[in-house]
Structure formats: C-alpha cells, structure tokens
Design a protein around this motif. Sequence first.
Motif, PDB file in Angstrom:
ATOM      1  N   GLN A  99      32.659   2.151  38.072  1.00 42.77           N
ATOM      2  CA  GLN A  99      31.206   2.325  37.995  1.00 42.77           C
ATOM      3  C   GLN A  99      30.536   1.264  37.132  1.00 42.77           C
ATOM      4  N   ASN A 100      31.286   0.687  36.212  1.00 43.63           N
ATOM      5  CA  ASN A 100      30.711  -0.276  35.280  1.00 43.63           C
ATOM      6  C   ASN A 100      31.256  -1.684  35.502  1.00 43.63           C
ATOM      7  N   SER A 101      31.519  -2.027  36.761  1.00 40.52           N
ATOM      8  CA  SER A 101      31.997  -3.359  37.119  1.00 40.52           C
ATOM      9  C   SER A 101      30.953  -4.082  37.960  1.00 40.52           C
ATOM     10  N   ILE A 102      30.979  -5.404  37.883  1.00 36.97           N
ATOM     11  CA  ILE A 102      30.082  -6.231  38.684  1.00 36.97           C
ATOM     12  C   ILE A 102      30.915  -7.238  39.465  1.00 36.97           C
ATOM     13  N   TYR A 103      30.281  -7.899  40.445  1.00 38.83           N
ATOM     14  CA  TYR A 103      31.018  -8.772  41.358  1.00 38.83           C
ATOM     15  C   TYR A 103      30.262 -10.081  41.551  1.00 38.83           C
ATOM     16  N   LYS A 104      31.027 -11.150  41.823  1.00 36.36           N
ATOM     17  CA  LYS A 104      30.421 -12.474  41.969  1.00 36.36           C
ATOM     18  C   LYS A 104      31.040 -13.234  43.140  1.00 36.36           C
TER      19      LYS A 104
ATOM     20  N   GLY B 157      33.492   3.806  26.482  1.00 38.30           N
ATOM     21  CA  GLY B 157      34.084   3.487  27.768  1.00 38.30           C
ATOM     22  C   GLY B 157      33.701   2.102  28.254  1.00 38.30           C
ATOM     23  N   PHE B 158      33.765   1.908  29.566  1.00 38.24           N
ATOM     24  CA  PHE B 158      33.595   0.578  30.154  1.00 38.24           C
ATOM     25  C   PHE B 158      32.145   0.110  30.179  1.00 38.24           C
ATOM     26  N   LYS B 159      31.213   0.989  29.953  1.00 36.29           N
ATOM     27  CA  LYS B 159      29.820   0.531  29.954  1.00 36.29           C
ATOM     28  C   LYS B 159      29.512  -0.328  28.739  1.00 36.29           C
ATOM     29  N   LYS B 160      30.395  -0.267  27.723  1.00 34.04           N
ATOM     30  CA  LYS B 160      30.229  -1.122  26.553  1.00 34.04           C
ATOM     31  C   LYS B 160      31.534  -1.857  26.265  1.00 34.04           C
ATOM     32  N   LEU B 161      31.986  -2.590  27.267  1.00 36.88           N
ATOM     33  CA  LEU B 161      33.194  -3.396  27.129  1.00 36.88           C
ATOM     34  C   LEU B 161      32.866  -4.615  26.274  1.00 36.88           C
ATOM     35  N   GLU B 162      33.671  -4.839  25.242  1.00 42.17           N
ATOM     36  CA  GLU B 162      33.368  -5.897  24.282  1.00 42.17           C
ATOM     37  C   GLU B 162      33.647  -7.278  24.852  1.00 42.17           C
ATOM     38  N   SER B 163      32.798  -8.221  24.474  1.00 47.17           N
ATOM     39  CA  SER B 163      33.017  -9.627  24.792  1.00 47.17           C
ATOM     40  C   SER B 163      33.270 -10.355  23.476  1.00 47.17           C
ATOM     41  N   ASN B 164      32.335 -11.147  23.002  1.00 44.39           N
ATOM     42  CA  ASN B 164      32.487 -11.810  21.711  1.00 44.39           C
ATOM     43  C   ASN B 164      31.149 -11.838  21.000  1.00 44.39           C
ATOM     44  N   ARG B 165      31.203 -12.148  19.696  1.00 44.61           N
ATOM     45  CA  ARG B 165      29.998 -12.237  18.860  1.00 44.61           C
ATOM     46  C   ARG B 165      29.196 -10.947  18.861  1.00 44.61           C
ATOM     47  N   GLY B 166      29.900  -9.807  18.997  1.00 48.43           N
ATOM     48  CA  GLY B 166      29.220  -8.526  18.979  1.00 48.43           C
ATOM     49  C   GLY B 166      28.491  -8.189  20.263  1.00 48.43           C
ATOM     50  N   ASN B 167      28.757  -8.945  21.333  1.00 49.84           N
ATOM     51  CA  ASN B 167      28.081  -8.724  22.610  1.00 49.84           C
ATOM     52  C   ASN B 167      28.952  -7.906  23.558  1.00 49.84           C
ATOM     53  N   TYR B 168      28.299  -7.334  24.566  1.00 49.36           N
ATOM     54  CA  TYR B 168      29.004  -6.606  25.610  1.00 49.36           C
ATOM     55  C   TYR B 168      29.031  -7.449  26.880  1.00 49.36           C
ATOM     56  N   ALA B 169      30.083  -7.281  27.669  1.00 48.68           N
ATOM     57  CA  ALA B 169      30.176  -7.962  28.965  1.00 48.68           C
ATOM     58  C   ALA B 169      30.923  -7.047  29.924  1.00 48.68           C
ATOM     59  N   LYS B 170      30.258  -6.637  30.988  1.00 48.24           N
ATOM     60  CA  LYS B 170      30.907  -5.753  31.945  1.00 48.24           C
ATOM     61  C   LYS B 170      32.057  -6.465  32.652  1.00 48.24           C
ATOM     62  N   PHE B 171      33.018  -5.678  33.081  1.00 43.89           N
ATOM     63  CA  PHE B 171      34.145  -6.225  33.823  1.00 43.89           C
ATOM     64  C   PHE B 171      33.632  -6.834  35.125  1.00 43.89           C
ATOM     65  N   CYS B 172      34.057  -8.059  35.394  1.00 44.11           N
ATOM     66  CA  CYS B 172      33.561  -8.796  36.555  1.00 44.11           C
ATOM     67  C   CYS B 172      34.731  -9.263  37.418  1.00 44.11           C
ATOM     68  N   ILE B 173      34.609  -9.056  38.724  1.00 37.94           N
ATOM     69  CA  ILE B 173      35.596  -9.573  39.677  1.00 37.94           C
ATOM     70  C   ILE B 173      34.926 -10.680  40.478  1.00 37.94           C
ATOM     71  N   GLU B 174      35.468 -11.878  40.362  1.00 35.31           N
ATOM     72  CA  GLU B 174      34.891 -13.042  41.030  1.00 35.31           C
ATOM     73  C   GLU B 174      35.808 -13.506  42.161  1.00 35.31           C
ATOM     74  N   GLN B 175      35.223 -13.732  43.307  1.00 31.41           N
ATOM     75  CA  GLN B 175      36.003 -14.194  44.458  1.00 31.41           C
ATOM     76  C   GLN B 175      36.330 -15.679  44.317  1.00 31.41           C
ATOM     77  N   VAL B 176      37.610 -16.006  44.538  1.00 27.45           N
ATOM     78  CA  VAL B 176      38.041 -17.401  44.587  1.00 27.45           C
ATOM     79  C   VAL B 176      38.874 -17.593  45.850  1.00 27.45           C
ATOM     80  N   LYS B 177      39.037 -18.838  46.243  1.00 21.83           N
ATOM     81  CA  LYS B 177      39.773 -19.155  47.457  1.00 21.83           C
ATOM     82  C   LYS B 177      41.253 -18.824  47.290  1.00 21.83           C
ATOM     83  N   TYR B 178      41.843 -18.273  48.328  1.00 17.70           N
ATOM     84  CA  TYR B 178      43.275 -17.974  48.314  1.00 17.70           C
ATOM     85  C   TYR B 178      44.064 -19.265  48.511  1.00 17.70           C
TER      86      TYR B 178
END
Length: 533
Positions: free
Chosen positions: A409-414, A456-477
């Motif tokens: 529920q707390n993931s984004i896609y690119k 939970g995942f809605k406040k997944l830590e990144s750096n410098r005290g910031n949050y960054a949601k889990f992201c799945i990015e498409q790349v070429k196989y």
Amino acid sequence: MGNCTEMFNKKKNHNQSRICPTCNQNIPGTNDFNQHFAQCQRNRNPIQQHAPNQNNNQGQNQFPNPSLINNNPNQRPSNQPQNTNTHQHHQNRGLRQNFVWTKVYDEKDKTKYTWKQVEVGLIVEQELIKQLSNTDIKNFSFEEKQIWFRYKLEQLRIPWTEGAHWMEIHTDNVLLTSLTAIDLVDLHKEVKISINGDKVQDAGGLLREWIHMITKEIFDKNTGLFSLADSEEITYKINQDADKCDHIMNCFRLFGKVLGKAIFERIPLEAYVDKTLVKQLLGQPVTLDDIYSYDQQLYKSWLYIKNNKLKEDDFIGYMSFSRKTPQGMIEIDLIENGQQVEINEKNKQQYIDLCIQYISYKSVKDFIENIQAGLYSVVPKHLLEIFDANEFEMILNGLPFINVEDWEQNSIYKNGYTKTHHLIQEFWRILRSFDQQKLEKFLHFCTGSSRTSVEGFKKLESNRGNYAKFCIEQVKYDQSNPYPKAHTCFNRLELPLYPTKELLNKYLQIIVNNDLDGIFGMEQTACLNHIKG
C-alpha cells in the motif's frame, strides 16, 4: 468541540486568548495559556486517555506477536523460518493509514504483551507540542512524545550543507575499525561510510548496513560483551564476566554511540537488549517484572518468595547472591555479613530488591556507565527520560514483523511499472508467499535494514531525517546481468522487466536464499553477481 478546535488552530498574538483543548477554557495571553495547558496535561490520566480500549477492539487490529513459538507471547524472531499460518493471518489484516503499531502489556501480567494497531490522534497541534518542556511532555501519548523527541533531535543535527564526516570501515574487522573511526566523527553530522578505503556514493544506505553489521559483531558471543539472556526470548544481557580492560570499555562505549546514532537516524535495531538495561539507559528503577527478560528462572523464584509467606522454620537461604563465574561459584554478600543472615518474612523484600540491584547494576556498573556515556553523547539523557521502557523499546527496535499489505500500500513505481502491471502483481504475490525470515532478508537487501519503525512502511526512512517510500523502478532485462539492483539509500529496487513470471520468482528467491551480510555498496553494482550459478 468543532468551534473550539477551529479557534485553537487559528494564529493568535501574545495578547489574544486561546482555547485549551483539554478543558475547553478560554485562557488569555500566550504565557498564561502555556502554563495552564501544561498543568492540564499533568492532571489528566495519560493511560486512560491513550491506552487501547481493552473491552472493545472496534477500530483496532490486534494479534499476538507474529513470531510466537511454543505459545510464548514474547518470543523474538528466531533463525528458523516463522510460522506460516500466523504470518498469513497477520498479513491479511486490513490496514489504515492513520494507525500505528504499538506494544500493549497485559494489565495483570506485565511480562506479557500483544501488538495492536492503534489510531493516531493528536490532542494538540504539533507546534504547541514542540514548545513543551521535557517534564510536561511526559504526560502525552507516545505519538505526541515522538513528535517532540524528533523535533529536539533535529535541533541537534548539523546541516548536511556543512559537509559530511567519513568513517573508514574494513569488512575483515568491522568492530576494530569502527572503534577507531567513530572517535573521528561528529555523530550529529551526516556520516558516510567508506568501505575498505573506497569512498563510494552513500546517501544513508551504507550507514544502515554498517549499523546492522556492527551490532551483529557486538552481540556475537565470541566478542564477549553480551550473552543470551536466560529466558525463552532471543534477548541479550551484559556479560557480567567481561574483562574490564580499556579495550572492552571502549567497545561498550562504542555500543552506546551506535545506539545513539541509530536512534538519531531512526534506524531500528534487530537485536533486543533485556529490560534491565533498557531501564538503566532511561535512568528508571528496575523492578521484578523486568527480570523476566533477564532470567526467567530467577524471576519465577523471586516472584514465589514475594507472593508466599515464610514461616519461622522455613529456610530458603541467606542474604547473599550466588554467582556463577568461569572460576566457579562465588557468594556475594548483599548486606554486611549477608552469608550469616537468613532470609525471613520481614527481610525477603529487601533480599529481592538487593538481588535485582546487584544483577542489573552493581555487577555491570562499569559497562553500563560506558554505554550511557556513548549514548548520551549523541542523544542527551533528558530527551530519553520522557519515555517509559516500553516506548523506548519501540523506538529502538521498531516492528518485529513485516506486513506485506502495508508494504504494498505504501509503494510507488517508476519508468513503466504501475501497481496493476502484471509483473508487479506477481512480485507482491511472491512476497506474500515468503515467511518472516525471507521478508526480513528481502527488506534488508532493498533498504539496508530488516525492520521498519512502528509507523510501518508509510514512514520508511531515507537519510537526513527524511522519509522515502519503497520504489520499484523498471529497467531493461539483460541476460548477462539479470539480477535486481537495490539502491538502499533511497529504498529503491531496480527490477528488470522479466519476460516470464518464472524468471522473476527465480531471482527474488536468489536474494532471500543467500547470505548477503557484509556485502556493502549495493548502489554501485548488482551485488548478487558473485552468486551466479
């Protein structure tokens, strides 16, 4: 109440009155209002205000700790795969975005607890919370305390624009190189990790990996600093027989600094320390209930003595403590000439109290003081004192389980992926089939940490005290390099556009079925290349 809230939220100058959200009184002047409001909070009962309703679970998700084994309600996650049925029951729960997980202890038995999902509701606006003293904030809910605590920590943070400090760590001896490196940095600054002399790009992911590795070494039995507590839980206590040389003292001080940096950067630790150490770090008295996580047999023995009246002819021992050492058993007098003073009905409570004091502090005093010195150099003691032991554990360790529904529920896609993409649908189906151990390994691969905070995942830590949601990015196989790649600094997974579901499953299984501990620098290379075949 709606009109009162509206009035309270309006900006007012020092001469205007304000509505107290606790008692609804109209208080003139900002200074008078702050004093009145703080007093209102001291007068209210925080347990009744914020404790989950024990008789009505509507609006809450409640279940025992999902790492239960052998019906032990406090069992920590073990090295074995988790109970799949419990895990599935946990995952299928409905989630609400304005809820957080909290550990709630049984009112009759303070050694037992369950995890509940409790609605977050702030009594007052955040700006007012930040103005309170550390004495007044103690009367607020855990969520409100966290707002105050994080605000105070951010005031200590040195801006990243003033540069970063580097710690050079060698993977062949993380502990010794950390001992040297940590004294050369300011832990209130942004700290970057150099691995084996290579200064790779690090925006926080390597720091999380380093904290994972250094705590693993500190708690390793061969290091000699800690030992497993004598209970059913996977919990660590200070080794009473550790050497008192300068090196060991420095190691305990290092541990305190690691605790402080983990708290400062909101990085949950995987290892649990026993409740007596938690209480010592908070400057709070240790009670008999706290001994449950230290030594279950001692707890049961002393509880029996406490709850049963001793007759005049009952003999249960003397006012001394029997301690096992590498050289054999020794007797420690708890009072003067304690080995000649029998325990009786009148002095039995004194006996229990002195035993608790000895094992929780006197026998490990030098070690505790070094841990405290390291911790308080990063997070001042007066900031920690606002929490009770349960709250501090939730900050220190986060959640002991992973909920895939919350994750999804707390993931984004690119870059072409969406939540309805057939490969993404299969990705989450595969993750839902994983047990807790595999989920922890996969989360660690993606983020550098195997846990989340209680939000939970809605406040997944990144750096410098910031949050960054889990992201799945498409790349070429690419058949020559078909592995997923993790950018742990940004919680981002580069997932190749696999032509079949079978290939997706194959490479996800490779991640969770191999030991990746000690593999640093996931941002730079597809770190699984060395596992080919």
